[in-house]
Write a protein that holds these residues in place. Structure first.
Motif, PDB file in Angstrom:
ATOM      1  N   LYS A 180      70.244  52.502  21.238  1.00 12.09           N
ATOM      2  CA  LYS A 180      71.146  53.128  22.108  1.00 12.09           C
ATOM      3  C   LYS A 180      70.380  53.908  23.110  1.00 12.09           C
ATOM      4  O   LYS A 180      69.796  54.875  22.702  1.00 12.09           O
ATOM      5  N   SER A 181      70.974  53.918  24.450  1.00 15.46           N
ATOM      6  CA  SER A 181      70.245  54.909  25.274  1.00 15.46           C
ATOM      7  C   SER A 181      70.984  56.427  25.232  1.00 15.46           C
ATOM      8  O   SER A 181      72.554  56.342  25.191  1.00 15.46           O
ATOM      9  N   PRO A 182      70.175  57.495  24.992  1.00 15.77           N
ATOM     10  CA  PRO A 182      70.870  58.670  24.832  1.00 15.77           C
ATOM     11  C   PRO A 182      71.575  59.054  26.064  1.00 15.77           C
ATOM     12  O   PRO A 182      71.171  58.712  27.284  1.00 15.77           O
ATOM     13  N   GLY A 183      72.630  59.495  26.013  1.00 15.59           N
ATOM     14  CA  GLY A 183      73.788  59.993  26.795  1.00 15.59           C
ATOM     15  C   GLY A 183      74.590  59.034  27.673  1.00 15.59           C
ATOM     16  O   GLY A 183      75.218  59.604  28.584  1.00 15.59           O
ATOM     17  N   ASN A 184      74.285  57.970  27.251  1.00 15.07           N
ATOM     18  CA  ASN A 184      75.216  56.799  28.019  1.00 15.07           C
ATOM     19  C   ASN A 184      75.637  55.966  26.843  1.00 15.07           C
ATOM     20  O   ASN A 184      74.845  55.200  26.312  1.00 15.07           O
ATOM     21  N   ASP A 185      76.996  55.923  26.764  1.00 14.69           N
ATOM     22  CA  ASP A 185      77.658  55.087  25.690  1.00 14.69           C
ATOM     23  C   ASP A 185      77.561  53.518  25.978  1.00 14.69           C
ATOM     24  O   ASP A 185      77.556  52.655  25.239  1.00 14.69           O
ATOM     25  N   ASP A 186      77.180  53.158  27.381  1.00 16.05           N
ATOM     26  CA  ASP A 186      77.185  51.651  27.843  1.00 16.05           C
ATOM     27  C   ASP A 186      75.841  51.127  27.648  1.00 16.05           C
ATOM     28  O   ASP A 186      75.763  49.706  28.153  1.00 16.05           O
ATOM     29  N   SER A 187      74.981  51.728  27.727  1.00 16.17           N
ATOM     30  CA  SER A 187      73.502  51.448  27.886  1.00 16.17           C
ATOM     31  C   SER A 187      72.723  51.211  26.724  1.00 16.17           C
ATOM     32  O   SER A 187      72.623  52.124  25.814  1.00 16.17           O
ATOM     33  N   TYR A 188      72.000  50.195  26.454  1.00 17.25           N
ATOM     34  CA  TYR A 188      70.988  49.958  25.416  1.00 17.25           C
ATOM     35  C   TYR A 188      69.590  49.530  25.870  1.00 17.25           C
ATOM     36  O   TYR A 188      69.475  48.818  26.880  1.00 17.25           O
TER      37      TYR A 188
END
Length: 118
Positions: free
Chosen positions: A9-17
């Protein structure tokens, strides 16, 4: 398709992987395509001798036509000599062919070039 992906999971963004892994393309039902291509290759090989003879006849006819075109005097009246030279430079055609193409194109240089190259 990515087999055995590592997903983070991309840090700081809940919608990005972020996905790590080797991407592979599946044929999606194209397995028969190779078999079909082989059939066409066999058919082409069988017809090659006939096609080669026809191509040789056509090439010889074109050469004879080119020789007569190149050797004859051409009437350039009504055509701009600079335009003729430009057509020759852009198409590497003989002067006779350039004049003929310009006549068919009503003196339009671009149309004559397209006719000779396309």
């Amino acid at each position: 398709v990515i087999n055995n992906p590592d997903v983070m999971k991309s840090p700081g963004n809940d919608d990005s992987y972020i996905i790590f892994g080797e991407a592979k393309f599946e044929d999606g039902g194209l397995g028969n395509l190779a078999e079909e291509a082989k059939k066409f290759q066999k058919a082409d090989q069988a017809g090659e001798t006939t096609a080669d003879a026809t191509a040789t006849e056509t090439t010889e006819g074109e050469k004879k036509e080119e020789e007569t075109d190149d050797n004859e005097e051409v009437d350039e009246t009504g055509l701009n000599p600079e335009t003729i030279e430009m057509v020759i430079q852009h198409t590497k055609a003989s002067r006779a062919k350039a004049v003929k193409a310009l006549r068919e194109a009503n003196g339009e240089m671009i149309d004559a070039i397209v006719k000779l190259t396309g």
